[in-house]
Design a protein around this motif. Structure first.
Motif, PDB file in Angstrom:
ATOM      1  N   MET A   1      17.732  41.906   9.601  1.00 47.38           N
ATOM      2  CA  MET A   1      18.901  41.356  10.287  1.00 47.38           C
ATOM      3  C   MET A   1      18.476  40.365  11.367  1.00 47.38           C
ATOM      4  SD  MET A   1      22.374  43.242  11.400  1.00 47.38           S
ATOM      5  CE  MET A   1      21.856  44.189  12.781  1.00 47.38           C
ATOM      6  N   GLU A 113      26.572  41.414  13.735  1.00 50.19           N
ATOM      7  CA  GLU A 113      25.393  42.272  13.596  1.00 50.19           C
ATOM      8  C   GLU A 113      25.786  43.692  13.217  1.00 50.19           C
ATOM      9  OE1 GLU A 113      22.260  39.979  16.552  1.00 50.19           O
ATOM     10  OE2 GLU A 113      23.541  41.540  17.405  1.00 50.19           O
ATOM     11  N   HIS A 117      25.019  45.117   9.431  1.00 47.60           N
ATOM     12  CA  HIS A 117      24.233  46.337   9.244  1.00 47.60           C
ATOM     13  C   HIS A 117      24.945  47.276   8.279  1.00 47.60           C
ATOM     14  CE1 HIS A 117      23.235  50.545  10.128  1.00 47.60           C
ATOM     15  NE2 HIS A 117      21.996  50.081  10.211  1.00 47.60           N
TER      16      HIS A 117
END
Length: 178
Positions: A1, A113, A117
Motif C-alpha cells: 500500500m 488507505e 487495505h
C-alpha cells in the motif's frame, strides 16, 4: 500500500498545482457555486469521459486525464463548499483555501488507505471504464441526495460521495501513469 500512497500523493500534487494556478488566475469565483452546481460540474466531466470512452470521435482537444483532474479538484471544491457554504464574497484568502484543499486531500488519502487495505487494492484489476461508471453512479447518487435536501435514511451523506469520486478519479489517474 505504500506504493499506492506515494502514487496518490503524486497525483494530488499535480492536481493541487493546477488548482493553485487557477486560483491565482481566477480567484475563488467558484465560491458562488452551491454544492448542487459543483455536483453538476462533476456530472459534466464524468459524462464527457464516458462519451469519449464509448466513441472514437473527440471534438475538443482535452483528454480523459484532464477530466479526471477536474473531478479531483471539483470534489475538493465540493467538500470546501459543504464546510464553508457558498458565498458571494470573492475575497477568499488564498492561503486558507489551499489549507482547506490540503485538509481534504489528506482526509481523502486516509480514507483511501483504509478502504484500499480492506478491499485489497481491487481497483488495480478494474478497467478505467468501470471506475468511470462508479464515479457516474456516485454523482447520480449525490444529485438524488441533493434533490432530497440532503436527507438520507441509511446512506452516507454528500461528503462521503465527494470523497469517493475524488478517490476513484485519483485511481484512474494512477492507472494512466502506470
Amino acid at each position: 500500500m505504500a506504493n499506492t500512497s506515494v502514487q496518490f500523493e503524486e497525483v494530488i500534487k499535480s492536481c493541487r498545482d493546477l488548482f493553485q494556478k487557477k486560483l491565482s488566475d481566477y480567484g475563488s469565483a467558484w465560491r458562488v457555486l452551491r454544492p448542487s452546481s459543483i455536483t453538476d460540474q462533476i456530472y459534466i466531466k464524468v459524462n464527457r469521459i464516458r462519451t469519449l470512452q464509448m466513441t472514437d470521435v473527440k471534438m475538443v482537444d482535452e483528454d480523459e486525464k484532464d477530466e479526471f483532474v477536474a473531478i479531483v479538484n471539483y470534489s475538493i471544491i465540493g467538500l470546501i463548499q459543504l464546510e464553508k457554504g457558498f458565498s458571494d464574497e470573492l475575497n477568499a484568502d488564498e492561503t486558507e483555501i489551499m489549507s482547506l484543499y490540503d485538509k481534504y486531500a489528506n482526509e481523502a488519502k486516509a480514507l483511501m488507505e483504509c478502504k484500499n487495505h480492506d478491499y485489497g487494492e481491487a481497483w488495480r484489476e478494474m478497467r478505467i471504464s468501470s471506475i468511470t461508471d462508479l464515479i457516474y453512479q456516485k454523482v447520480l447518487r449525490t444529485k438524488q441526495i441533493e434533490d432530497n435536501q440532503g436527507k438520507t435514511l441509511v446512506s452516507e451523506g454528500l461528503d462521503a460521495n465527494y470523497f469517493d469520486m475524488l478517490n476513484y478519479a485519483v485511481f484512474c489517474l494512477i492507472k494512466y501513469s502506470s
